[in-house]
Scaffold this motif. Structure first.
Motif, PDB file in Angstrom:
ATOM      1  N   LEU A  48       0.797  -1.223   0.000  1.00  0.00           N
ATOM      2  CA  LEU A  48       0.000   0.000   0.000  1.00  0.00           C
ATOM      3  C   LEU A  48       0.835   1.283   0.000  1.00  0.00           C
ATOM      4  CD1 LEU A  48      -2.815   1.233  -0.028  1.00  0.00           C
ATOM      5  CD2 LEU A  48      -2.833   1.048   2.482  1.00  0.00           C
ATOM      6  N   PRO A  49       1.892   1.390   0.792  1.00  0.00           N
ATOM      7  CA  PRO A  49       2.664   2.637   0.741  1.00  0.00           C
ATOM      8  C   PRO A  49       3.196   2.953  -0.669  1.00  0.00           C
ATOM      9  CG  PRO A  49       3.275   1.355   2.668  1.00  0.00           C
ATOM     10  CD  PRO A  49       2.402   0.473   1.835  1.00  0.00           C
ATOM     11  N   HIS A  50       3.622   1.934  -1.391  1.00  0.00           N
ATOM     12  CA  HIS A  50       4.115   2.142  -2.755  1.00  0.00           C
ATOM     13  C   HIS A  50       2.983   2.571  -3.690  1.00  0.00           C
ATOM     14  CE1 HIS A  50       7.944   0.421  -1.591  1.00  0.00           C
ATOM     15  NE2 HIS A  50       7.298  -0.631  -1.093  1.00  0.00           N
ATOM     16  N   LEU A  51       1.824   1.913  -3.549  1.00  0.00           N
ATOM     17  CA  LEU A  51       0.683   2.260  -4.396  1.00  0.00           C
ATOM     18  C   LEU A  51       0.206   3.677  -4.114  1.00  0.00           C
ATOM     19  CD1 LEU A  51      -1.242  -1.131  -4.105  1.00  0.00           C
ATOM     20  CD2 LEU A  51      -0.029  -0.274  -6.136  1.00  0.00           C
ATOM     21  N   ARG A  52       0.217   4.081  -2.862  1.00  0.00           N
ATOM     22  CA  ARG A  52      -0.210   5.448  -2.510  1.00  0.00           C
ATOM     23  C   ARG A  52       0.728   6.507  -3.091  1.00  0.00           C
ATOM     24  NH1 ARG A  52      -4.518   5.619   0.671  1.00  0.00           N
ATOM     25  NH2 ARG A  52      -4.857   4.138   2.359  1.00  0.00           N
ATOM     26  N   ARG A  53       2.004   6.172  -3.234  1.00  0.00           N
ATOM     27  CA  ARG A  53       2.984   7.127  -3.777  1.00  0.00           C
ATOM     28  C   ARG A  53       3.057   7.111  -5.302  1.00  0.00           C
ATOM     29  NH1 ARG A  53       6.165   5.102   0.606  1.00  0.00           N
ATOM     30  NH2 ARG A  53       7.297   3.775  -0.840  1.00  0.00           N
ATOM     31  N   ALA A  54       2.369   6.188  -5.943  1.00  0.00           N
ATOM     32  CA  ALA A  54       2.436   6.076  -7.402  1.00  0.00           C
ATOM     33  C   ALA A  54       1.883   7.339  -8.056  1.00  0.00           C
ATOM     34  CB  ALA A  54       1.660   4.850  -7.879  1.00  0.00           C
ATOM     35  N   PRO A  55       2.633   7.922  -8.961  1.00  0.00           N
ATOM     36  CA  PRO A  55       2.154   9.143  -9.607  1.00  0.00           C
ATOM     37  C   PRO A  55       0.921   8.887 -10.473  1.00  0.00           C
ATOM     38  CG  PRO A  55       4.253   8.430 -10.559  1.00  0.00           C
ATOM     39  CD  PRO A  55       3.947   7.510  -9.427  1.00  0.00           C
ATOM     40  N   LEU A  73      -9.156  -0.049  -4.495  1.00  0.00           N
ATOM     41  CA  LEU A  73      -9.959   0.882  -5.286  1.00  0.00           C
ATOM     42  C   LEU A  73      -9.082   2.092  -5.566  1.00  0.00           C
ATOM     43  CD1 LEU A  73     -13.331   0.930  -3.297  1.00  0.00           C
ATOM     44  CD2 LEU A  73     -12.871  -0.231  -5.440  1.00  0.00           C
ATOM     45  N   ALA A  74      -8.959   2.442  -6.836  1.00  0.00           N
ATOM     46  CA  ALA A  74      -8.071   3.547  -7.195  1.00  0.00           C
ATOM     47  C   ALA A  74      -8.691   4.382  -8.303  1.00  0.00           C
ATOM     48  CB  ALA A  74      -6.712   3.013  -7.632  1.00  0.00           C
ATOM     49  N   ARG A  75      -8.425   5.670  -8.237  1.00  0.00           N
ATOM     50  CA  ARG A  75      -8.936   6.584  -9.248  1.00  0.00           C
ATOM     51  C   ARG A  75      -7.757   7.301  -9.911  1.00  0.00           C
ATOM     52  NH1 ARG A  75     -13.020   9.795  -6.759  1.00  0.00           N
ATOM     53  NH2 ARG A  75     -11.361  10.885  -5.698  1.00  0.00           N
ATOM     54  N   PRO A  76      -7.730   7.290 -11.251  1.00  0.00           N
ATOM     55  CA  PRO A  76      -6.676   8.042 -11.930  1.00  0.00           C
ATOM     56  C   PRO A  76      -6.912   9.536 -11.751  1.00  0.00           C
ATOM     57  CG  PRO A  76      -8.200   7.106 -13.537  1.00  0.00           C
ATOM     58  CD  PRO A  76      -8.625   6.612 -12.180  1.00  0.00           C
ATOM     59  N   ARG A  91       1.145   0.772 -15.140  1.00  0.00           N
ATOM     60  CA  ARG A  91       2.136   1.687 -14.537  1.00  0.00           C
ATOM     61  C   ARG A  91       1.947   1.740 -13.019  1.00  0.00           C
ATOM     62  NH1 ARG A  91       1.039   4.569 -19.233  1.00  0.00           N
ATOM     63  NH2 ARG A  91      -0.411   5.985 -18.165  1.00  0.00           N
ATOM     64  N   LEU A  92       0.686   1.779 -12.568  1.00  0.00           N
ATOM     65  CA  LEU A  92       0.420   1.767 -11.128  1.00  0.00           C
ATOM     66  C   LEU A  92       0.979   0.501 -10.492  1.00  0.00           C
ATOM     67  CD1 LEU A  92      -1.014   2.675  -8.486  1.00  0.00           C
ATOM     68  CD2 LEU A  92      -3.070   1.520  -9.368  1.00  0.00           C
ATOM     69  N   LEU A  93       0.649  -0.641 -11.076  1.00  0.00           N
ATOM     70  CA  LEU A  93       1.099  -1.913 -10.509  1.00  0.00           C
ATOM     71  C   LEU A  93       2.608  -2.111 -10.627  1.00  0.00           C
ATOM     72  CD1 LEU A  93      -1.874  -4.111 -11.697  1.00  0.00           C
ATOM     73  CD2 LEU A  93      -1.261  -3.603  -9.319  1.00  0.00           C
ATOM     74  N   SER A  94       3.240  -1.429 -11.552  1.00  0.00           N
ATOM     75  CA  SER A  94       4.692  -1.594 -11.722  1.00  0.00           C
ATOM     76  C   SER A  94       5.461  -1.151 -10.486  1.00  0.00           C
ATOM     77  CB  SER A  94       5.189  -0.847 -12.960  1.00  0.00           C
ATOM     78  OG  SER A  94       5.204   0.555 -12.735  1.00  0.00           O
ATOM     79  N   VAL A  95       4.868  -0.327  -9.635  1.00  0.00           N
ATOM     80  CA  VAL A  95       5.575   0.108  -8.431  1.00  0.00           C
ATOM     81  C   VAL A  95       5.706  -1.018  -7.413  1.00  0.00           C
ATOM     82  CG1 VAL A  95       4.891   2.515  -8.765  1.00  0.00           C
ATOM     83  CG2 VAL A  95       3.580   1.074  -7.180  1.00  0.00           C
ATOM     84  N   ILE A  96       4.957  -2.110  -7.598  1.00  0.00           N
ATOM     85  CA  ILE A  96       5.078  -3.263  -6.700  1.00  0.00           C
ATOM     86  C   ILE A  96       5.540  -4.508  -7.447  1.00  0.00           C
ATOM     87  CG2 ILE A  96       3.423  -2.414  -4.987  1.00  0.00           C
ATOM     88  CD1 ILE A  96       1.393  -4.445  -6.344  1.00  0.00           C
ATOM     89  N   ALA A  97       5.927  -4.349  -8.701  1.00  0.00           N
ATOM     90  CA  ALA A  97       6.314  -5.493  -9.533  1.00  0.00           C
ATOM     91  C   ALA A  97       7.572  -6.165  -9.003  1.00  0.00           C
ATOM     92  CB  ALA A  97       6.532  -5.053 -10.971  1.00  0.00           C
ATOM     93  N   GLU A  98       7.576  -7.486  -9.131  1.00  0.00           N
ATOM     94  CA  GLU A  98       8.743  -8.298  -8.802  1.00  0.00           C
ATOM     95  C   GLU A  98       9.173  -9.009 -10.084  1.00  0.00           C
ATOM     96  OE1 GLU A  98       8.516  -9.259  -4.233  1.00  0.00           O
ATOM     97  OE2 GLU A  98       6.749 -10.037  -5.243  1.00  0.00           O
ATOM     98  N   PRO A  99      10.190  -9.874 -10.055  1.00  0.00           N
ATOM     99  CA  PRO A  99      10.696 -10.459 -11.300  1.00  0.00           C
ATOM    100  C   PRO A  99       9.642 -11.146 -12.178  1.00  0.00           C
ATOM    101  CG  PRO A  99      12.271 -10.848  -9.557  1.00  0.00           C
ATOM    102  CD  PRO A  99      11.047 -10.252  -8.913  1.00  0.00           C
TER     103      PRO A  99
END
Length: 144
Positions: A48-55, A73-76, A91-99
């Motif tokens: 969540l902290p990473h998702l909240r900081r996602a531009p 639940l997220a709003r662009p 792009r949002l999910l990429s902030v938590i992406a792993e290999p």
């Protein structure tokens, strides 16, 4: 029988190859996903902290579901439509992406993601683990 286009300007109606070269990685991900305890705990602390900081996004709510999905639940911040919504979600999910990282539009404005570390993935110091995340895109204003 009429041939179906793969996109609006498709004139070939077929591709250049199959995708079998990725099957070993897909199979390994599938095997790990069936491992009891593979989905990690406390996504609100780790993701969540990473998702909240996602531009470009505002996280409106989140909850852990019984099936292992962490639902967000997220709003662009800008108005999006069509393929631009999917690209923005990735792009949002990429902030938590792993290999290993797979995103699928499950329907409408719902996107399911599995991301994880496979045995032997660099840096090689972490045990295999993963996350299931479902993003529900909210396009209208939420009334309080």
């Amino acid at each position: 029988m009429e041939r179906q286009r793969r996109w609006d300007e498709d004139e070939r109606f077929t591709g250049v190859s199959d995708a079998a070269a990725m099957l070993p990685a897909v199979r390994q991900l599938g095997e790990m996903m069936r491992t009891e305890g593979w989905v990690t705990e406390e996504p609100e602390a780790h993701l969540l902290p990473h998702l909240r900081r996602a531009p470009g996004w505002e996280v409106l709510g989140e909850r852990q579901l019984d099936d292992g999905f962490y639902e967000v639940l997220a709003r662009p911040e800008e108005e999006l439509e069509g393929i631009d919504v999917q690209r923005a979600v990735i792009r949002l999910l990429s902030v938590i992406a792993e290999p290993s990282f797979l995103v699928r539009q499950a329907g409408g404005n719902v996107y399911d993601c599995v991301t994880g570390v496979m045995p032997g993935d660099p840096p090689g110091i972490f045990k295999s683990h993963g996350h299931l995340v479902r993003v529900i895109v909210v396009t209208e204003q939420v009334r309080e």
